[in-house]
Design a protein around this motif. Structure first.
Motif, mmCIF file in Angstrom:
data_model
loop_
_atom_site.group_PDB
_atom_site.id
_atom_site.type_symbol
_atom_site.label_atom_id
_atom_site.label_comp_id
_atom_site.label_asym_id
_atom_site.label_seq_id
_atom_site.Cartn_x
_atom_site.Cartn_y
_atom_site.Cartn_z
ATOM 1 N N UNK A 14 0.646 -1.345 0.039
ATOM 2 C CA UNK A 14 -0.157 -0.135 0.038
ATOM 3 C C UNK A 14 0.789 1.433 0.062
ATOM 4 N N UNK A 15 1.987 1.234 0.598
ATOM 5 C CA UNK A 15 2.935 2.417 0.630
ATOM 6 C C UNK A 15 4.266 2.159 0.574
ATOM 7 N N UNK A 16 4.910 3.056 0.140
ATOM 8 C CA UNK A 16 6.243 2.976 0.106
ATOM 9 C C UNK A 16 6.715 4.489 0.396
ATOM 10 N N UNK A 17 7.371 4.542 1.808
ATOM 11 C CA UNK A 17 7.861 5.909 1.838
ATOM 12 C C UNK A 17 9.522 5.861 2.026
ATOM 13 N N UNK A 18 10.079 7.084 1.630
ATOM 14 C CA UNK A 18 11.543 7.087 1.895
ATOM 15 C C UNK A 18 11.626 8.377 2.769
ATOM 16 N N UNK A 23 13.786 3.586 3.888
ATOM 17 C CA UNK A 23 12.519 3.044 3.097
ATOM 18 C C UNK A 23 11.738 2.270 3.837
ATOM 19 N N UNK A 24 10.448 2.721 3.986
ATOM 20 C CA UNK A 24 9.442 1.938 4.667
ATOM 21 C C UNK A 24 8.451 1.417 3.511
ATOM 22 N N UNK A 25 8.103 0.065 3.781
ATOM 23 C CA UNK A 25 7.177 -0.268 2.879
ATOM 24 C C UNK A 25 6.291 -1.061 3.514
ATOM 25 N N UNK A 26 4.937 -0.690 3.369
ATOM 26 C CA UNK A 26 3.629 -1.203 4.310
ATOM 27 C C UNK A 26 3.202 -2.195 3.421
ATOM 28 N N UNK A 27 2.998 -3.511 3.854
ATOM 29 C CA UNK A 27 2.113 -4.469 3.283
ATOM 30 C C UNK A 27 0.993 -4.667 3.988
ATOM 31 N N UNK A 28 -0.205 -5.052 2.965
ATOM 32 C CA UNK A 28 -1.383 -5.421 3.685
ATOM 33 C C UNK A 28 -2.101 -6.770 3.208
ATOM 34 N N UNK A 29 -2.652 -7.179 4.044
ATOM 35 C CA UNK A 29 -3.585 -8.495 3.941
ATOM 36 C C UNK A 29 -2.788 -9.720 4.044
ATOM 37 N N UNK A 30 -3.117 -10.904 3.316
ATOM 38 C CA UNK A 30 -2.582 -12.161 3.394
ATOM 39 C C UNK A 30 -1.125 -12.020 2.324
ATOM 40 N N UNK A 46 12.019 -1.502 -4.145
ATOM 41 C CA UNK A 46 12.171 -0.773 -3.015
ATOM 42 C C UNK A 46 13.931 -0.844 -2.611
ATOM 43 N N UNK A 47 14.431 -1.946 -3.026
ATOM 44 C CA UNK A 47 15.922 -2.304 -2.752
ATOM 45 C C UNK A 47 16.718 -1.864 -3.759
ATOM 46 N N UNK A 48 16.140 -1.170 -4.976
ATOM 47 C CA UNK A 48 17.121 -0.931 -6.092
ATOM 48 C C UNK A 48 17.857 0.363 -5.795
ATOM 49 N N UNK A 49 17.334 1.222 -4.992
ATOM 50 C CA UNK A 49 17.953 2.361 -4.571
ATOM 51 C C UNK A 49 18.863 2.239 -3.343
ATOM 52 N N UNK A 50 18.986 0.970 -3.111
ATOM 53 C CA UNK A 50 19.869 0.617 -1.968
ATOM 54 C C UNK A 50 19.643 1.388 -0.523
ATOM 55 N N UNK A 51 18.544 1.519 -0.173
ATOM 56 C CA UNK A 51 18.441 2.222 0.962
ATOM 57 C C UNK A 51 19.274 1.731 2.146
ATOM 58 N N UNK A 52 19.852 2.494 3.108
ATOM 59 C CA UNK A 52 20.510 2.082 4.144
ATOM 60 C C UNK A 52 19.782 1.138 5.001
ATOM 61 N N UNK A 54 15.745 -0.824 5.212
ATOM 62 C CA UNK A 54 14.652 -1.317 4.490
ATOM 63 C C UNK A 54 13.791 -1.764 5.766
ATOM 64 N N UNK A 55 12.586 -0.878 6.045
ATOM 65 C CA UNK A 55 11.793 -1.483 7.080
ATOM 66 C C UNK A 55 10.360 -1.991 6.179
ATOM 67 N N UNK A 56 10.239 -2.923 6.850
ATOM 68 C CA UNK A 56 9.017 -3.517 6.309
ATOM 69 C C UNK A 56 7.678 -3.726 7.324
ATOM 70 N N UNK A 57 6.594 -2.789 7.258
ATOM 71 C CA UNK A 57 5.716 -2.873 8.098
ATOM 72 C C UNK A 57 4.619 -4.047 7.772
#
Lengths: 122, 136, 151
Positions: A14-18, A23-30, A46-52, A54-57
């Motif tokens: 649903x959302x990717x924030x930097x 970089x925060x990736x929010x996952x929803x559902x199953x 999300x990893x292509x920009x090589x964030x220091x 990567x947080x997955x919510x």
């Protein structure tokens, strides 16, 4: 199967924030064999920009199967390759149980909140 | 310190250094052995470790895991291979079996062409051989 | 061992399409919830069924999405304990017993994450070759498992 929030029919990502190197990736559902391909693609992007960091919510993920776990392992490998950091945040109990049974809990950094991830910066 | 004392310290230091070297070899064989562990979680862990070590001698073992019965292991394997070599030869870990077999052949050809044959001390599988393509 | 079935049986027939896994899982979770399983148990049941179906699609049907899978779920009384019994029946490749090399049929894939998850979630897991072709997997979860320690 968990119905999307508010009657929306959006996908599992649903959302990717930097911000500040995180970089925060929010996952929803199953997250399962059907949903995982989209999640894989999103994590790849999300990893292509090589964030220091990567947080997955996972707070809105009530179910994950072994294919979902495998997808996260793949993301972890990408991040480790460039010596980045990846954290799983706010895992629901059922999902945490899957990681524990699969005996892959210690492969990941698991935190209750994003603030914890940021305060223990890598 | 007397000469005999010095020799004793030196001998101990040399022995420790040799053991350390042997220890590293043992550790390498041990973790590579876990790439073939009976438990899928251990195979996944060991593959991740191979990537962290950037251990190209483990590439043949990881290519073997493309035939793994467990999809999560196959995904970890192709992901590690992609990161270490920059390619995946179109291998899809959740794809149909016949397509995976074809892609694995491309990987094996690549290993031969690049003369990558694994470490000199090839570990024996840690447990019962992992069957491939097993059906239920 | 004594077993008695109760009257409520739910049967579903699906295609071997991963998209249908979540539908069956939702049905099983709803059924289990109504029968009094706790939230944690319901999650375990859903996970086990999910993994079982994924296994059938991948190994029994080699990824084909147009094959038949039958699923049934019912409450039974097994040795005086109420339990949910799930049966997953496929019509795909059968396991050749000679290839198992002495292992039990329910041990055909000891190291797979999916099977590991199924075994951890369910009290009993058995496989058998069906005389009419394909395989049949039965999973049982007792209602009174871990009662008192779950939320």
């Amino acid at each position: 199967m968990t119905a999307p929030e508010g009657g929306q029919t959006g996908g599992p990502v649903r959302e990717i924030q930097d911000a500040d190197g995180t970089t925060l990736v929010k996952l929803h559902g199953d997250i399962d064999l059907y949903c995982s391909p989209e999640v894989r693609k999103a994590l790849l992007e999300a990893t292509q920009s090589r964030p220091a960091t990567l947080a997955i919510d996972l707070s809105k993920v009530p179910h994950m199967d072994s294919s979902g776990v495998a997808t996260l392992v793949e993301a972890l490998q990408r991040v480790k390759r460039y010596k980045g950091r990846m954290a799983l945040v706010a895992m629901q109990e059922r999902v945490r149980n899957v990681f524990e049974i699969a005996r892959l809990t210690d492969l990941f950094e698991i935190r209750d909140t994003l603030a914890e991830v940021q305060s223990r910066g890598g | 310190m007397s000469w005999s004392g010095y020799r004793s310290v030196l001998t101990t230091a040399i022995a420790a250094a040799m053991l350390a070297g042997c220890g590293r070899q043992v550790a390498e064989v041990e973790y590579q052995q876990r790439i073939q562990d009976p438990q899928a979680a251990e195979r996944v862990r060991a593959i991740v470790e191979a990537l962290e070590r950037d251990d190209r001698s483990a590439l043949p073992l990881i290519v073997d895991r493309l035939d793994d019965e467990d999809a999560a292991v196959r995904l970890a394997a192709v992901s590690a291979l992609r990161e270490m070599t920059g390619q995946d030869f179109g291998y899809q870990p959740y794809g149909p079996l016949h397509e995976r077999v074809e892609a694995v052949e491309r990987w094996r050809t690549w290993l031969k062409e690049n003369r990558i044959s694994g470490s000199k001390t090839r570990p024996k599988p840690a447990g019962p051989p992992v069957t491939t393509g097993g059906s239920e | 061992m004594s077993i008695r079935t109760e009257s409520k049986v739910i049967r579903m027939r699906i295609a071997s399409d991963p998209k249908q896994i979540c539908v069956v899982r939702a049905a099983a979770e709803a059924f289990a919830s109504r029968e009094g399983f706790t939230g944690q148990q319901v999650g375990q049941i859903g996970l086990a069924l999910n993994e079982a179906l994924a296994n059938v699609i991948e190994h029994g049907y080699e990824g084909s999405t147009e094959q038949r899978i039958d699923v049934s779920m019912e409450m039974v009384v097994l040795d005086a304990r109420r339990a949910l019994r799930l049966v997953v029946r496929d019509f795909g490749r059968q396991v050749d017993p000679s290839a198992i090399k002495g292992r039990d049929l329910d041990d055909v894939r000891p190291g797979g994450l999916g099977v590991h998850l199924i075994r951890a979630a369910m009290a009993q897991v058995t496989y058998r070759r069906h005389e009419q072709g394909g395989m049949e997997m039965t999973m049982v979860k007792f209602l009174d498992e871990g009662q008192g320690s779950e939320s």
